[in-house]
Design a protein around this motif. Structure first.
Motif, mmCIF file in Angstrom:
data_model
loop_
_atom_site.group_PDB
_atom_site.id
_atom_site.type_symbol
_atom_site.label_atom_id
_atom_site.label_comp_id
_atom_site.label_asym_id
_atom_site.label_seq_id
_atom_site.Cartn_x
_atom_site.Cartn_y
_atom_site.Cartn_z
ATOM 1 N N ALA A 33 -1.294 45.873 7.012
ATOM 2 C CA ALA A 33 -1.501 44.593 7.694
ATOM 3 C C ALA A 33 -2.852 43.996 7.319
ATOM 4 O O ALA A 33 -2.959 42.790 7.076
ATOM 5 N N GLN A 34 -3.882 44.851 7.245
ATOM 6 C CA GLN A 34 -5.204 44.368 6.833
ATOM 7 C C GLN A 34 -5.179 43.804 5.427
ATOM 8 O O GLN A 34 -5.773 42.771 5.151
ATOM 9 N N ARG A 35 -4.492 44.479 4.538
ATOM 10 C CA ARG A 35 -4.492 44.079 3.130
ATOM 11 C C ARG A 35 -3.548 42.928 2.822
ATOM 12 O O ARG A 35 -3.787 42.172 1.891
ATOM 13 N N LEU A 36 -2.460 42.797 3.582
ATOM 14 C CA LEU A 36 -1.451 41.789 3.253
ATOM 15 C C LEU A 36 -1.327 40.674 4.288
ATOM 16 O O LEU A 36 -1.264 39.497 3.927
ATOM 17 N N LEU A 37 -1.276 41.029 5.563
ATOM 18 C CA LEU A 37 -1.013 40.015 6.585
ATOM 19 C C LEU A 37 -2.250 39.234 7.004
ATOM 20 O O LEU A 37 -2.154 38.035 7.269
ATOM 21 N N VAL A 38 -3.397 39.893 7.079
ATOM 22 C CA VAL A 38 -4.613 39.170 7.484
ATOM 23 C C VAL A 38 -4.927 38.030 6.511
ATOM 24 O O VAL A 38 -5.118 36.887 6.939
ATOM 25 N N PRO A 39 -4.961 38.272 5.195
ATOM 26 C CA PRO A 39 -5.206 37.136 4.286
ATOM 27 C C PRO A 39 -4.132 36.058 4.401
ATOM 28 O O PRO A 39 -4.432 34.869 4.360
ATOM 29 N N TYR A 40 -2.889 36.488 4.564
ATOM 30 C CA TYR A 40 -1.781 35.534 4.696
ATOM 31 C C TYR A 40 -1.978 34.628 5.915
ATOM 32 O O TYR A 40 -1.885 33.398 5.813
ATOM 33 N N PHE A 41 -2.260 35.229 7.080
ATOM 34 C CA PHE A 41 -2.435 34.439 8.301
ATOM 35 C C PHE A 41 -3.687 33.571 8.235
ATOM 36 O O PHE A 41 -3.659 32.408 8.637
ATOM 37 N N PHE B 75 8.881 30.897 7.720
ATOM 38 C CA PHE B 75 10.008 30.390 6.935
ATOM 39 C C PHE B 75 9.538 29.910 5.570
ATOM 40 O O PHE B 75 8.650 29.064 5.458
ATOM 41 N N SER B 76 10.163 30.442 4.517
ATOM 42 C CA SER B 76 9.695 30.197 3.159
ATOM 43 C C SER B 76 9.761 28.737 2.746
ATOM 44 O O SER B 76 8.992 28.299 1.905
ATOM 45 N N ASP B 77 10.656 27.950 3.337
ATOM 46 C CA ASP B 77 10.730 26.536 2.959
ATOM 47 C C ASP B 77 9.729 25.685 3.729
ATOM 48 O O ASP B 77 9.642 24.485 3.519
ATOM 49 N N LYS B 78 8.932 26.284 4.610
ATOM 50 C CA LYS B 78 7.944 25.553 5.408
ATOM 51 C C LYS B 78 6.512 26.048 5.196
ATOM 52 O O LYS B 78 5.599 25.608 5.882
ATOM 53 N N LEU B 79 6.290 26.970 4.288
ATOM 54 C CA LEU B 79 4.965 27.552 4.082
ATOM 55 C C LEU B 79 3.944 26.496 3.673
ATOM 56 O O LEU B 79 4.258 25.594 2.894
ATOM 57 N N THR B 80 2.726 26.634 4.168
ATOM 58 C CA THR B 80 1.682 25.692 3.764
ATOM 59 C C THR B 80 1.165 26.025 2.368
ATOM 60 O O THR B 80 0.774 25.137 1.631
ATOM 61 N N ILE B 81 1.149 27.287 2.015
ATOM 62 C CA ILE B 81 0.822 27.708 0.646
ATOM 63 C C ILE B 81 2.048 28.482 0.163
ATOM 64 O O ILE B 81 2.199 29.674 0.422
ATOM 65 N N VAL B 82 2.910 27.797 -0.551
ATOM 66 C CA VAL B 82 4.197 28.388 -0.929
ATOM 67 C C VAL B 82 4.051 29.611 -1.824
ATOM 68 O O VAL B 82 4.941 30.454 -1.868
ATOM 69 N N PHE B 83 2.937 29.738 -2.517
ATOM 70 C CA PHE B 83 2.757 30.839 -3.451
ATOM 71 C C PHE B 83 2.429 32.163 -2.763
ATOM 72 O O PHE B 83 2.334 33.184 -3.419
ATOM 73 N N LEU B 84 2.277 32.156 -1.451
ATOM 74 C CA LEU B 84 1.969 33.384 -0.720
ATOM 75 C C LEU B 84 3.193 33.984 -0.031
ATOM 76 O O LEU B 84 3.068 34.892 0.782
ATOM 77 N N TRP B 85 4.380 33.514 -0.370
ATOM 78 C CA TRP B 85 5.608 33.962 0.290
ATOM 79 C C TRP B 85 5.787 35.474 0.210
ATOM 80 O O TRP B 85 6.364 36.087 1.102
ATOM 81 N N PHE B 86 5.287 36.086 -0.834
ATOM 82 C CA PHE B 86 5.554 37.498 -1.070
ATOM 83 C C PHE B 86 4.736 38.425 -0.177
ATOM 84 O O PHE B 86 5.101 39.587 0.002
ATOM 85 N N LEU B 87 3.625 37.972 0.408
ATOM 86 C CA LEU B 87 2.774 38.860 1.193
ATOM 87 C C LEU B 87 3.482 39.446 2.412
ATOM 88 O O LEU B 87 3.495 40.669 2.594
ATOM 89 N N PRO B 88 4.096 38.636 3.285
ATOM 90 C CA PRO B 88 4.807 39.256 4.419
ATOM 91 C C PRO B 88 6.047 40.036 3.966
ATOM 92 O O PRO B 88 6.409 41.036 4.582
#
Length: 181
Positions: free
Chosen positions: A80-88, A122-135
């Motif tokens: 979560a620290q490595r993937l979700l924190v940067p994503y959020f 939701f992948s079609d609503k992401l503010t930075i679409v290129f980060l879809w893979f992190l979660p």
């Protein structure tokens, strides 16, 4: 094959994957019928599965071969620290500017709590679409960790079940046009 040669081969695959991702993003906006060209379709189909394969291989080495002993809670905290924190953090930082500039965007975003929550999940609503893979990678790693711990002596069965669920999920997602993660 010696361990160092395997790792060298994985490094080669990582470089190939990076090149394919760069090509994919560079040629994404290419005008005309280029998207129908067989080479473009081929590397678009291969690039993300290649990264998933590399991640899975390295994950298996770290968990199974080296007998990675860590609790589920510690594993989830670390991932979560490595993937979700940067994503959020990046989603929160970019949501407001994107919503404020909606009148100039191809796909406008409303400034409300529902749009914000949708922009996270939701992948079609992401503010930075290129980060879809992190979660997605976070969920896959957690499922894999639990599966490897549960099926410790029967990993082939775990991989078979995972493969069947992946194929079934592929057809269900395409059929339902599901955009969650």
């Amino acid at each position: 094959m010696a361990q160092s040669k395997r790792i060298r081969f994985i490094s080669f695959l990582q470089i190939l994957g990076v090149i394919l991702v760069i090509l994919g993003h560079s040629l994404h906006e290419y005008p005309g019928d280029f998207h129908q060209f067989w080479f473009y379709r081929m590397f678009q189909t291969v690039r993300m599965p290649l990264f998933v394969f590399i991640s899975g291989y390295l994950f298996m080495i770290s968990m199974v071969k080296r007998e990675y002993n860590v609790s589920l809670v510690d594993f989830i905290k670390n991932k979560a620290q490595r993937l979700l924190v940067p994503y959020f953090v990046l989603t929160i930082l970019t949501f407001v500017p994107r919503a404020l500039m909606s009148e100039y965007a191809d796909e406008p975003v409303k400034m409300d709590i529902n749009s914000f929550i949708s922009s996270i999940f939701f992948s079609d609503k992401l503010t930075i679409v290129f980060l879809w893979f992190l979660p997605v990678v976070f969920v896959l790693l957690c499922v894999s960790f639990i599966g490897i711990k549960l099926f410790k002596n029967r990993l082939s069965l775990f991989f078979l079940i995972g493969g069947i669920l992946s194929i079934a999920g592929y057809f269900c997602v395409n059929q339902w046009e599901w955009t969650f993660m």
